[in-house]
Write a protein that holds these residues in place. Structure first.
Motif: not given
Length: 282
Positions: A53-60, A90-94, A141-148
């Motif tokens: 949630l956090q990285p995706v919301i940050t990205l959007v 992606l680094v934030d997600n890591a 797994v999360q990085a692949v989802i965010i990248l996709a």
């Protein structure tokens, strides 16, 4: 006087002592313990969902807000803000995945798993390594989802090619694994989830903003740029961004790898030291 009875039977042969079972190998222990932690993620997908949630919301939010504003003077030419910020996300997600490695170890300490494993011939280091590998898989797994999501929905366009993007993701995962050891060490010493989560908010959020994550360091205020230049996350973000977008600056991958290795070694030593302490009865 002592007499010896002759029973007429041959003397009983001495029974050979069976060798004591010393447990399975370290690799087997790590494989089983990692599988156990990963099965918990599969059976409870909400953990992955909330972690995204956090990285995706940050990205959007960042891509939609800042793409409509004027770009700063030192912004790379011919690069959209989405392309600029997604490697940082992606680094934030890591980093967020690294935090969860510490929280997971605290749960194992509190639910009795660690206490039971200590009664078995299981090396303490196997549990710590398994926890760090679980973090690595989760971050991947999360990085692949965010990248996709970035490529298929938002229009992220990494110009570096598939190989460079894979190298960028690999460097990001290495940083997640290295930082995860710091939070595993924090869990081994603190043994409570709340201080670890507070530590993450206090340390990680300022480190992300005091870096090249959201604007180039040349466009930061002087004092903040000085902090960014000594911030390890700046090297990780710059190198992953340069690899993914085909920009100059891939040389920063070397200090990022060296810093990550130093962080992992320090965190592993602190974690092993703290994990050997006895568990307080509850």
């Amino acid at each position: 006087m002592t007499t010896t009875l002759d029973t007429g039977r041959p003397p009983r042969a001495t029974t050979a002592t069976a060798p004591a079972w010393r447990g399975s190998s370290r690799l087997t222990q790590i494989r089983i313990l990692t599988g156990r932690s990963l099965r918990a993620l599969v059976t409870d997908p909400a953990v992955l969902l909330f972690g995204l949630l956090q990285p995706v919301i940050t990205l959007v939010v960042l891509s939609q807000v800042f793409s409509r504003m004027g770009l700063p003077p030192h912004f790379p030419p011919d690069v959209t803000y989405l392309d600029f910020v997604l490697p940082a996300v992606l680094v934030d997600n890591a980093v967020q995945s690294a935090v969860q490695s510490g929280v997971g170890l605290v749960e194992d300490l509190q639910n009795g798993i660690v206490a039971r494993l200590r009664c078995l011939p299981v090396a303490p280091s196997s549990l710590l390594v398994a926890r760090s590998l679980t973090t690595l898989v989760r971050a991947a797994v999360q990085a692949v989802i965010i990248l996709a999501l970035g490529m298929l929905v938002l229009g992220y366009h990494p110009r570096g090619g598939a190989g460079a993007v894979a190298a960028s993701i690999g460097l990001t995962l290495f940083m997640s694994w290295a930082l995860g050891w710091l939070f595993i060490a924090a869990a081994a010493w603190l043994r409570r989830a709340e201080p670890i989560q507070n530590l993450a908010v206090i340390a990680v959020l300022p480190l992300m903003f005091a870096s090249s994550a959201y604007v180039p360091t040349a466009d930061l205020p002087d004092w903040l740029a000085a902090v960014a230049h000594v911030n390890p996350l700046t090297y990780a973000i710059d190198s992953t961004r340069a690899l993914a977008l085909g920009l100059p600056g891939t040389g920063t991958a070397v200090p990022a790898l060296l810093l990550g290795a130093a962080v992992a070694a320090t965190g592993a030593w602190l974690a092993a030291t703290g994990f050997r302490r006895p568990i307080a009865p509850r």
